[in-house]
Design a protein around this motif. Structure first.
Motif, PDB file in Angstrom:
ATOM      1  N   ALA A 165      36.222  38.502  50.209  1.00 29.28           N
ATOM      2  CA  ALA A 165      37.793  38.210  50.052  1.00 29.28           C
ATOM      3  C   ALA A 165      38.497  38.189  48.837  1.00 29.28           C
ATOM      4  CB  ALA A 165      37.680  36.934  50.950  1.00 29.28           C
ATOM      5  N   ALA A 166      37.881  37.672  47.746  1.00 33.25           N
ATOM      6  CA  ALA A 166      38.324  37.450  46.454  1.00 33.25           C
ATOM      7  C   ALA A 166      38.655  38.961  45.968  1.00 33.25           C
ATOM      8  CB  ALA A 166      37.471  36.793  45.614  1.00 33.25           C
ATOM      9  N   SER A 167      37.580  39.822  46.332  1.00 32.38           N
ATOM     10  CA  SER A 167      37.957  41.135  45.606  1.00 32.38           C
ATOM     11  C   SER A 167      38.979  41.717  46.491  1.00 32.38           C
ATOM     12  CB  SER A 167      36.453  41.793  46.046  1.00 32.38           C
ATOM     13  OG  SER A 167      36.395  42.301  47.271  1.00 32.38           O
ATOM     14  N   GLY A 168      39.204  41.571  47.311  1.00 35.00           N
ATOM     15  CA  GLY A 168      40.558  42.003  48.271  1.00 35.00           C
ATOM     16  C   GLY A 168      41.715  41.320  47.688  1.00 35.00           C
ATOM     17  N   VAL A 169      41.726  40.222  47.426  1.00 36.57           N
ATOM     18  CA  VAL A 169      42.814  39.501  46.794  1.00 36.57           C
ATOM     19  C   VAL A 169      43.247  39.862  45.487  1.00 36.57           C
ATOM     20  CG1 VAL A 169      43.574  37.257  45.827  1.00 36.57           C
ATOM     21  CG2 VAL A 169      42.341  37.303  48.145  1.00 36.57           C
ATOM     22  N   VAL A 170      42.132  39.928  44.574  1.00 33.99           N
ATOM     23  CA  VAL A 170      42.469  40.482  43.034  1.00 33.99           C
ATOM     24  C   VAL A 170      42.468  42.053  43.090  1.00 33.99           C
ATOM     25  CG1 VAL A 170      41.638  38.137  42.166  1.00 33.99           C
ATOM     26  CG2 VAL A 170      40.152  40.339  42.252  1.00 33.99           C
ATOM     27  N   GLY A 171      41.798  42.623  43.974  1.00 28.39           N
ATOM     28  CA  GLY A 171      41.283  44.017  43.833  1.00 28.39           C
ATOM     29  C   GLY A 171      42.675  44.893  44.126  1.00 28.39           C
ATOM     30  N   GLY A 172      43.477  44.635  45.232  1.00 25.77           N
ATOM     31  CA  GLY A 172      44.537  45.367  45.666  1.00 25.77           C
ATOM     32  C   GLY A 172      45.510  45.246  44.320  1.00 25.77           C
ATOM     33  N   PRO A 173      46.033  44.005  44.133  1.00 26.92           N
ATOM     34  CA  PRO A 173      47.045  44.152  43.048  1.00 26.92           C
ATOM     35  C   PRO A 173      46.569  44.571  41.748  1.00 26.92           C
ATOM     36  CG  PRO A 173      46.773  41.838  44.213  1.00 26.92           C
ATOM     37  CD  PRO A 173      45.889  42.813  44.561  1.00 26.92           C
ATOM     38  N   ILE A 174      45.285  44.270  41.411  1.00 28.95           N
ATOM     39  CA  ILE A 174      44.987  44.868  40.059  1.00 28.95           C
ATOM     40  C   ILE A 174      44.627  46.266  40.153  1.00 28.95           C
ATOM     41  CG2 ILE A 174      42.907  45.131  38.397  1.00 28.95           C
ATOM     42  CD1 ILE A 174      42.385  42.013  38.951  1.00 28.95           C
ATOM     43  N   ALA A 295      46.391  42.280  49.728  1.00 30.56           N
ATOM     44  CA  ALA A 295      45.624  40.896  49.324  1.00 30.56           C
ATOM     45  C   ALA A 295      45.825  39.857  50.037  1.00 30.56           C
ATOM     46  CB  ALA A 295      46.242  40.757  47.776  1.00 30.56           C
ATOM     47  N   ILE A 296      47.083  40.072  50.944  1.00 27.01           N
ATOM     48  CA  ILE A 296      47.429  39.036  51.914  1.00 27.01           C
ATOM     49  C   ILE A 296      46.173  38.577  52.749  1.00 27.01           C
ATOM     50  CG2 ILE A 296      49.023  38.123  53.848  1.00 27.01           C
ATOM     51  CD1 ILE A 296      51.271  39.656  51.904  1.00 27.01           C
TER      52      ILE A 296
END
Length: 437
Positions: A165-174, A295-296
Motif C-alpha cells: 500500500a505504501a508503494s502505491g501511496v509514495v509511488g504514484g506521486p513520486i 495514491a488515495i
C-alpha cells in the motif's frame, strides 16, 4: 478470621510470561520488519511503475493496449519459471545472501528498462525482471515463519504487505513527479528517468540486506540466549498445534490455495496496472496529477488493513476475514465501472476495492501455512505464490484485450471483479484450521 483472598501463584507468572514474550516479539519486529518493509515497497514499486510509465511510454513507442497488457504480464512468466528454484536456493544458502542477490539483480534490470526501444525489448526486460525477482515474496513469507507463531504472524504478514500500500501511496506521486520534472533532461524521456531513478535504490538496498538481515533466531547476535529460548519454545508449540490439524493431502491444500491466490492477485494487479488509466479516463490528463490521485486508494488500504489483521489474529478468524475482504473488493471494482464518469465516486469505489484486496492477501497466507509444515511448507509456499502470480500474466493480458475491444477499461475491471468474487467463495471452502472460524 483471615479473609485475605490468595491469588494463585500461576496467574502472575502467566502475566509476566506474556508480558516478557510481547517485549521480545516487539524487539524482533523492530529489528527485522522495517528492513523488510522497505524491500517490499521497492519490489512492488518496480513491478507496477510500468502502469504510470505507460502514459508516456505507450505513445513514444507506439504500444497498443494489448501489447502493453502482454508486456506488463510477461513479468510473471519469468517469475513463475524461477520461483521454486529460487526458494530452494534461499533454503540452501540462507535468507540474507539470497534476498540481497534478488534485490541487486532486480534493481539493475528495472533500471535497464529505460533502454527499451520497442515491444520486443519491452517483453524481454519484463521477463528478465520476473526472473530476477522470483523467490522474494515467498522467501519472506517463509522467513516470517522462522520468527513468529501463527497467532502473531497474521499481523506481521499484514505489516509487511502494508509496504504494498505504501508503494502505491509514495509511488504514484513520486513517479508522476519524476516523469514531469525530468522528462527531456539529457535527452531522456520521463518514463526512462522513471525506471532509472526507481530501479537503482533497489540494488543499493540489496547491499543493506547483506549487512543487516539475519538468517534466523540462532544467528541473531542481538538476542539474548534466554530470548532465543522463548522464541524457539513458541515456535515448537505452534508446530505441535499444526501437526494436530494436518490435512490428509497437502496437494489439495496447495491446489485450492493457488487458485484462491491467483484470483485475489488478479484484482490486485488489475488495480496496480490499470488504476492510472482508469483515472485518466475520468478526465485527468496530467501525469503528475494522475500519480497523486493514484495514491488515495493505497492510503486507505494502509490504514484499514492493519486493523483488519488485528481483528483476525485476535479472533483467529482468518478465513472469514479473507472472504469478506474479497467480497468488498469485488463490490468496489464493480461499482467503479458504473461511476467511471465521476472521478470522486470512481476513486471511492476503487479505494474500497484496494482496501478489500490488501486486507485479504496477507491474512490468506495464514491458511496454507497453518496446514503445511516441513518440506511441504517450504515448497508449498513457493508453488502457491508462483501459480498465483501467473494471474499477473493472465489478468493484464485479458484486461488489455477487453479494453482495446471496447475502448474502455470498464469491461476489464468487471472481469477482475468476477475473479475476486470467486476467490472469496473458494476461501470459504478451504479446510477449517484449528481454532479458525
Amino acid at each position: 478470621m483471615n479473609n485475605t483472598i490468595r491469588v494463585p501463584s500461576t496467574i502472575p507468572t502467566q502475566i509476566v510470561d506474556e508480558t516478557a514474550q510481547n517485549t521480545i516479539y516487539k524487539k524482533v519486529a523492530w529489528r527485522i520488519m522495517p528492513l523488510l518493509l522497505v524491500c517490499q515497497l521497492l519490489a512492488y514499486l518496480d513491478r507496477i511503475n510500468v502502469g504510470l510509465a505507460k502514459l508516456q511510454m505507450g505513445q513514444d513507442l507506439g504500444f497498443s493496449e494489448s501489447a502493453y497488457g502482454l508486456g506488463a504480464g510477461i513479468f510473471f512468466l519469468g517469475y513463475f519459471l524461477f520461483e521454486v528454484p529460487s526458494n530452494i536456493m534461499l533454503h540452501r544458502i540462507g535468507a540474507r545472501r539470497w534476498i540481497a542477490r534478488i534485490m541487486i539483480s532486480w534493481g539493475l534490470v528495472s533500471a535497464a528498462t529505460m533502454l527499451v526501444t520497442g515491444t520486443t525489448s519491452f517483453y524481454i526486460m519484463r521477463f528478465l525482471l520476473g526472473v530476477a525477482e522470483a523467490g522474494f515474496f515467498p522467501g519472506i513469507i517463509l522467513y516470517l515463519t522462522l520468527w513468529f507463531p501463527s497467532a502473531r504472524r497474521g499481523r506481521m504478514t499484514t505489516l509487511f504487505m502494508t509496504a504494498t500500500a505504501a508503494s502505491g501511496v509514495v509511488g504514484g506521486p513520486i513517479s508522476g513527479w519524476i516523469m514531469t520534472a525530468f522528462g527531456g533532461s539529457h535527452g531522456l524521456a520521463g518514463w526512462q528517468w522513471l525506471f532509472l531513478l526507481e530501479g537503482l535504490p533497489s540494488a543499493l538496498m540489496g547491499l543493506v540486506v547483506l549487512r543487516y538481515l539475519d538468517d534466523g533466531i540462532e544467528s541473531a547476535q542481538w538476542l539474548l540466549a534466554s530470548e532465543k529460548k522463548v522464541l524457539r519454545e513458541a515456535l515448537n508449540r505452534d508446530e505441535q498445534a499444526r501437526a494436530a490439524v494436518m490435512p490428509r493431502s497437502s496437494v489439495n491444500v496447495i491446489v485450492l490455495s493457488s487458485l484462491v491466490y491467483f484470483l485475489l492477485l488478479a484484482g490486485l494487479y488489475g488495480i496496480g496496472f490499470w488504476l492510472p488509466t482508469i483515472i485518466r479516463e475520468s478526465g485527468v490528463s496530467s501525469a503528475e496529477e494522475v500519480g497523486m490521485l493514484s495514491a488515495i486508494p493505497y492510503i486507505c488500504a494502509g490504514v484499514v488493513m492493519n486493523f483488519v489483521a488485528f481483528s483476525a489474529d485476535r479472533k483467529r478468524a482468518w478465513k472469514s476475514h479473507v472472504a469478506l475482504g474479497a467480497f468488498a473488493a469485488a463490490a468496489g471494482l464493480l461499482a467503479s465501472t458504473y461511476w467511471a464518469g465521476t472521478l470522486a465516486l470512481s476513486l471511492a469505489a476503487l479505494s474500497v476495492a484496494t482496501v478489500g484486496i490488501l486486507s485479504a492477501l496477507p491474512l490468506f497466507w495464514n491458511l496454507p501455512t497453518m496446514m503445511l509444515r516441513g518440506v511441504a511448507a517450504a515448497s508449498g509456499i513457493a508453488v502457491i505464490n508462483s501459480m498465483g502470480n501467473l494471474s499477473g500474466f493472465v489478468s493484464p493480458l485479458i484486461v488489455g484485450w477487453l479494453t482495446q475491444r471496447s475502448h474502455s477499461a470498464a469491461d476489464g475491471v468487471q472481469f477482475l471483479a468476477a475473479c475476486v468474487l470467486v476467490s472469496g467463495l473458494l476461501t470459504l471452502l478451504m479446510r477449517r484450521c484449528s481454532a479458525e472460524n
